[in-house]
Design an enzyme around this catalytic site. Structure first.
Site, short mmCIF file in Angstrom:
data_model
loop_
_atom_site.label_atom_id
_atom_site.label_comp_id
_atom_site.label_asym_id
_atom_site.label_seq_id
_atom_site.Cartn_x
_atom_site.Cartn_y
_atom_site.Cartn_z
N CYS A 103 -5.73 18.66 -7.94
CA CYS A 103 -6.49 19.89 -8.07
C CYS A 103 -5.60 20.95 -8.71
O CYS A 103 -4.38 20.84 -8.67
CB CYS A 103 -6.94 20.39 -6.70
SG CYS A 103 -8.06 19.24 -5.91
N GLU A 161 -2.89 19.53 -2.00
CA GLU A 161 -4.35 19.43 -2.08
C GLU A 161 -4.86 18.21 -2.84
O GLU A 161 -5.98 18.22 -3.38
CB GLU A 161 -4.96 20.71 -2.67
CG GLU A 161 -5.10 21.77 -1.59
CD GLU A 161 -5.16 23.18 -2.12
OE1 GLU A 161 -4.59 23.42 -3.19
OE2 GLU A 161 -5.75 24.02 -1.44
N SER A 162 -4.07 17.15 -2.89
CA SER A 162 -4.54 15.94 -3.57
C SER A 162 -3.59 14.78 -3.26
O SER A 162 -2.71 14.92 -2.41
CB SER A 162 -4.68 16.19 -5.07
OG SER A 162 -3.70 17.09 -5.53
N SER A 219 0.86 -1.17 0.00
CA SER A 219 0.00 0.00 0.00
C SER A 219 0.90 1.22 0.00
O SER A 219 1.89 1.26 0.74
CB SER A 219 -0.89 0.05 1.25
OG SER A 219 -2.01 -0.77 1.09
N HIS A 227 -2.86 0.22 -4.02
CA HIS A 227 -2.88 -1.01 -3.24
C HIS A 227 -2.69 -2.13 -4.24
O HIS A 227 -3.38 -2.16 -5.26
CB HIS A 227 -4.20 -1.13 -2.48
CG HIS A 227 -4.51 0.09 -1.67
ND1 HIS A 227 -3.83 0.40 -0.51
CD2 HIS A 227 -5.36 1.12 -1.89
CE1 HIS A 227 -4.28 1.56 -0.04
NE2 HIS A 227 -5.21 2.02 -0.86
#
Lengths: 139, 139
Positions: free
Chosen positions: A83, A62-63, A55, A68
């Site tokens: 963003c 902002e993102s 993982s 996985h």
């Protein structure tokens, strides 16, 4: 910053188990993908499962990018969400799929943070499938 | 582990800016949400933007919870993605929306990692909208 974001939800199949089972390789691939996609990396975290599977998350401004993996199935569940006008998430997705040697991808692109007149927010979804075996070569 | 996962993509509107602008509060809410959703927390990371906005991720076993917030808009872009039979992602989503005092949610539930006969993987999507003002109270 504008609330509009582009979130790619990718089911990547036929990936090279030696790549998607290796947390260090995935970290390198993600950091390079963030650079190519013009994203500013804030933090990254990778975790190797026993006996297999990884993982990983990279937080960009902002993102985020996350994955996985199930090496025994050649399967990786990938998210790339950005963003702002400057980022190019598609470049990051393409680079990651190429490095994973993915043979097939089922993708939904979700445009998030669409502001309505009543101050609510919605998203729209576009879904497609891609064969990648010619482009990425066999793993 | 089975590849099947449930990924909730949520546009939460009308959230309390004092909650979604506070990285420490969001961390507490996420850790409690993970507990209620029966998820095993591996790591968490929260980042406060200047002048406002928070990005946060909690990595749980083979999946994650993430948020990016715009307190000035009352907007939070929330993801809850879990794999395995034991986790209850819907409980986590409900708890987070309640704590954010969200008034409205636009939600897509994506069932990921659906294995096809040819070893490819796909996802399916179900989208709905919820008014939450009666349940969660005004912020």
């Amino acid at each position: 910053m504008d609330t509009i974001g582009h979130h790619y939800i990718v089911e990547a199949a036929g990936c090279d188990p030696n790549v998607i089972g290796d947390a260090n390789k995935i970290r390198e691939i993600f950091l390079e993908a963030a650079k190519r996609g013009n994203m500013e990396v804030k933090a990254s975290y990778f975790f190797k499962f026993s006996p297999m599977g990884v993982s990983g998350v990279v937080i960009v401004a902002e993102s985020h990018i996350s994955v996985h993996t199930w090496p025994e199935k050649g399967y990786a569940a990938l998210d790339v969400y950005t963003c702002g006008e400057n980022a190019d998430p598609e470049k990051a997705v393409d680079y990651i799929l190429e490095q994973f040697k993915a043979q097939y991808a089922h993708v939904s692109e979700i445009k998030r943070g669409i502001e309505e007149e009543d101050r609510t927010f919605t998203h729209t979804i576009l879904t497609w499938e891609e064969r990648l075996d010619r482009r990425n070569g066999k793993p």
